[in-house]
Every structure is written in C-alpha cells, then in structure tokens.
Design an enzyme around this catalytic site. Structure first.
Site, mmCIF file in Angstrom:
data_model
loop_
_atom_site.group_PDB
_atom_site.id
_atom_site.type_symbol
_atom_site.label_atom_id
_atom_site.label_comp_id
_atom_site.label_asym_id
_atom_site.label_seq_id
_atom_site.Cartn_x
_atom_site.Cartn_y
_atom_site.Cartn_z
ATOM 1 N N GLY A 94 28.487 21.216 -18.645
ATOM 2 C CA GLY A 94 29.509 20.606 -19.478
ATOM 3 C C GLY A 94 30.050 19.342 -18.837
ATOM 4 O O GLY A 94 29.921 19.129 -17.629
ATOM 5 N N CYS A 95 30.674 18.505 -19.645
ATOM 6 C CA CYS A 95 31.154 17.209 -19.149
ATOM 7 C C CYS A 95 32.278 17.370 -18.127
ATOM 8 O O CYS A 95 32.237 16.768 -17.046
ATOM 9 C CB CYS A 95 31.585 16.324 -20.315
ATOM 10 S SG CYS A 95 32.744 17.102 -21.460
ATOM 11 N N PHE A 96 33.292 18.185 -18.446
ATOM 12 C CA PHE A 96 34.366 18.416 -17.476
ATOM 13 C C PHE A 96 33.818 19.084 -16.219
ATOM 14 O O PHE A 96 34.200 18.734 -15.098
ATOM 15 C CB PHE A 96 35.452 19.310 -18.078
ATOM 16 C CG PHE A 96 36.375 18.629 -19.032
ATOM 17 C CD1 PHE A 96 37.090 17.497 -18.659
ATOM 18 C CD2 PHE A 96 36.558 19.124 -20.309
ATOM 19 C CE1 PHE A 96 37.962 16.878 -19.539
ATOM 20 C CE2 PHE A 96 37.427 18.518 -21.201
ATOM 21 C CZ PHE A 96 38.132 17.386 -20.820
ATOM 22 N N ALA A 97 32.939 20.066 -16.408
ATOM 23 C CA ALA A 97 32.378 20.788 -15.266
ATOM 24 C C ALA A 97 31.612 19.843 -14.349
ATOM 25 O O ALA A 97 31.688 19.960 -13.119
ATOM 26 C CB ALA A 97 31.475 21.916 -15.752
ATOM 27 N N ALA A 122 32.075 16.523 -13.827
ATOM 28 C CA ALA A 122 33.000 15.684 -13.059
ATOM 29 C C ALA A 122 33.738 16.498 -12.001
ATOM 30 O O ALA A 122 33.945 16.028 -10.874
ATOM 31 C CB ALA A 122 33.990 15.010 -14.001
#
Length: 345
Positions: free
Chosen positions: A148-151, A153
């Site tokens: 995932g995108c948040f994961a 970063a």
C-alpha cells in the site's frame, strides 16, 4: 516482454499505462476493464490520443495467457482474490496492486478489510513487494503483493531503525498525509472539491487497513515490535504522501549515527534519497517519480527520532513500485523505465 493490465481505467491502471508505454523492455499486449469493454482507451482518457491505440477487453484468462507473460492487477479489494488463482494456473506472473495478498493471516485480512480473504494456498505463495527489502524473494516470485502507498512510505522510513534494534518496540507513532488520488477514482463526499479544498481531514482513525500490513513487516525484522499508532489524513493535493514518523531510542544517540544508519541501509537503492542533516523533503520534490526522499532528526531532550518520508502515491506507492518489482522479476535493472525526474511544478 508482453504485459496485460486488468483494471486499466482506474488511477493505478492509467499510471501503469503511462509508464509501460515508455518502458524499453515491457510492452502492453492488452488492457482489460469490467465496465467499459469495447471502448477505446482514448475515448475514456483523451490524453492517450496519438500515443497508443487499445480497445478495452473483457477478462478472458485463456486469451490473456496467449498474449502476455506478466499481468498487473489494478483492481478493487476482493476482485484480485478471485482472478489470481486462474491467472497463476495458466503460468502467468501476477503483480497485484490491491490489498488482497498482502496479509499472510486470512483472519487478520478479514478483520481489517471486512471481506472474505483469498485462499490460504495463494496467500502463502504471495511475496510482499517492498522492493528495497524483498529483492531476492521478488526475483523468484510468481505472485507479488504490491504494498500500500502509506505502508510503503512508512516502512521505508522505519525499517532501518527496527532492523538495528535501537528503538523501543512500543514507541512507533506514524502521522501520514495523502493527496486525494490515494482515495481512488470513485468520488465520495470526503473527496468532493468543496469539502476538501482549503481543508484537511483525518480518516479511518485506528482503523486503516495499512496498519496490519505495516505491523506484519515490522515483525519480520523484530519479533518484539508492538502495535503501532497510525493516523491518516487527506490533504488538498492531487498526488503525494508525507509520513512523519516518531520512535524513542533505547540509548542516547548522535544524529550522525542515525544519518549513517540510513545512508548505509539504502546505499544500493537508487530510488531512496536521504537528505543531508537538517534538511527535510516535501511531496512536490518527488511528484511524478519513483523516489522516496527522507530526512532524519533526533531530539536529545526526548530521546526521540523523527523521520520524514515522502513519495508520490501513484508512483512509488502504486504503479512505479509495481514496475520496479516487474523489473526485478524480469532480471532487469530496477530503474529500467522509471528514471523520471520529479515534476516540481
């Protein structure tokens, strides 16, 4: 090498098209859609006019197998779980941008995603595709669960600390902010222009589905890691993520030691850029690129480390990392087709 994209009309799908059309090694064999079969992609997205001509096709696994070697799934949660076993059965390699195969424990997936998990056999086969930390496993994988995108970063920011064992295992706090494209193409009240413009919103407080994904990866590197505190905010930009991460060290540190820790952790990673001491990145500085930029600080008063991590959620947080993983699978340099300079303006 020929590739197919299923879910080609979502934001992740069109970013894959943009990148793959410029890739020197991969070429698009077919584009597939659930709701717009028979439409030319240029009718749906006119910005592709004079660049490519593809008609959106129905999803026929036998036909895809004849044309492609790798399939990118840019589909909603639940759809990939149904399609992937059929694609693997005919010998295709699959890179899935949804969350369907990120969790190894089906119970945890069902608890956070509120839907039935994929079959356990397929879950076991999936490799979590955090490129910089899973290269050797990705190289041999048939199924890659794109993070995932948040994961992405957050994990890129915290893993050097977790691996080194220098932080208190129960001290990780992650404050994350994302542009509105991270919410997907389907509009909602929260993403409606009058609601978001000149505003910001916190959402899914203590309930975001990337929480168990992050915790699962942290546990791989340190079994003593405790649950994290993680909050997500929607901000009025189209693309970009900024994560500000805090953790308490077990003993006194020098900022130079932390700086060296990160520089050494990522010295072989072309897409990770560590800022000089005292400098911190912003989302504009990675927009349109596959870079993750980080800045590091240490507060002697509190004994806390602060890491600021920024990515483009559509690139390193989605399509860019998916192609980076495809490059690894194909035995190419990770940077192949991804050497885009950031679009600052």
């Amino acid at each position: 090498m020929k590739v197919a994209i299923i879910g080609a009309t979502g934001y992740g799908g069109i970013e894959l098209i943009r990148l793959l059309e410029q890739h020197p090694y991969f070429s698009i064999a077919s584009l597939h859609s659930f709701s717009q079969v028979g439409e030319c992609i240029t009718n749906v997205y006119p910005h592709f006019q004079n660049v490519l001509v593809h008609t959106l096709q129905e999803i026929d696994v036998e036909e895809i197998e004849k044309e492609a070697e790798i399939v990118f799934l840019a589909t909603p949660a639940g759809v990939s779980a149904e399609l992937t076993p059929k694609l693997l059965a005919v010998g295709l390699k699959v890179i899935d941008l949804s969350g369907d195969f990120r969790m190894k424990d089906p119970f945890i997936y069902e608890q956070w995603y509120k839907r039935a998990a994929a079959k356990e056999g397929v879950l076991r086969e999936a490799v979590y595709g955090l490129s910089e930390w899973k290269r050797s496993e990705i190289q041999k994988a048939n199924l890659i669960a794109n993070p995932g995108c948040f994961a992405t970063a957050a994990l890129l920011a915290i893993l050097p600390l977790v691996r080194s064992g220098i932080i208190e295992e129960d001290s990780i706090i992650i404050d994350a902010k994302s542009g509105v494209s991270g919410a997907g193409k389907t509009p909602t009240t929260m993403t409606h222009f009058p609601e978001l413009y000149d505003n910001l919103r916190i959402y899914k407080v203590n309930e975001h589905q990337h929480i168990p994904e992050i915790e699962q990866m942290l546990a791989e590197w340190n079994r003593e890691t405790k649950p994290i505190t993680f909050s997500t905010h929607l901000i009025p930009i189209s693309r970009g993520i900024m994560v500000t991460l805090y953790a308490k060290v077990k003993r006194e540190m020098e900022i130079e030691q932390l700086q060296q820790l990160y520089e050494e952790a990522y010295e072989q990673s072309a897409f990770i850029r560590i800022r000089m001491q005292g400098e911190f990145p912003s989302p504009k500085e990675v927009r349109g690129s596959n870079y993750c930029d980080m800045g590091i600080a240490y507060d002697e008063r509190t004994g806390r480390v602060t890491i600021v991590s920024v990515i483009d959620n559509m690139m390193k947080g989605a399509a860019g990392q998916a192609i980076q993983n495809a490059n690894i699978v194909a035995g190419l340099e990770e940077t192949t087709g991804l050497q885009h300079m950031p679009l600052y303006l």
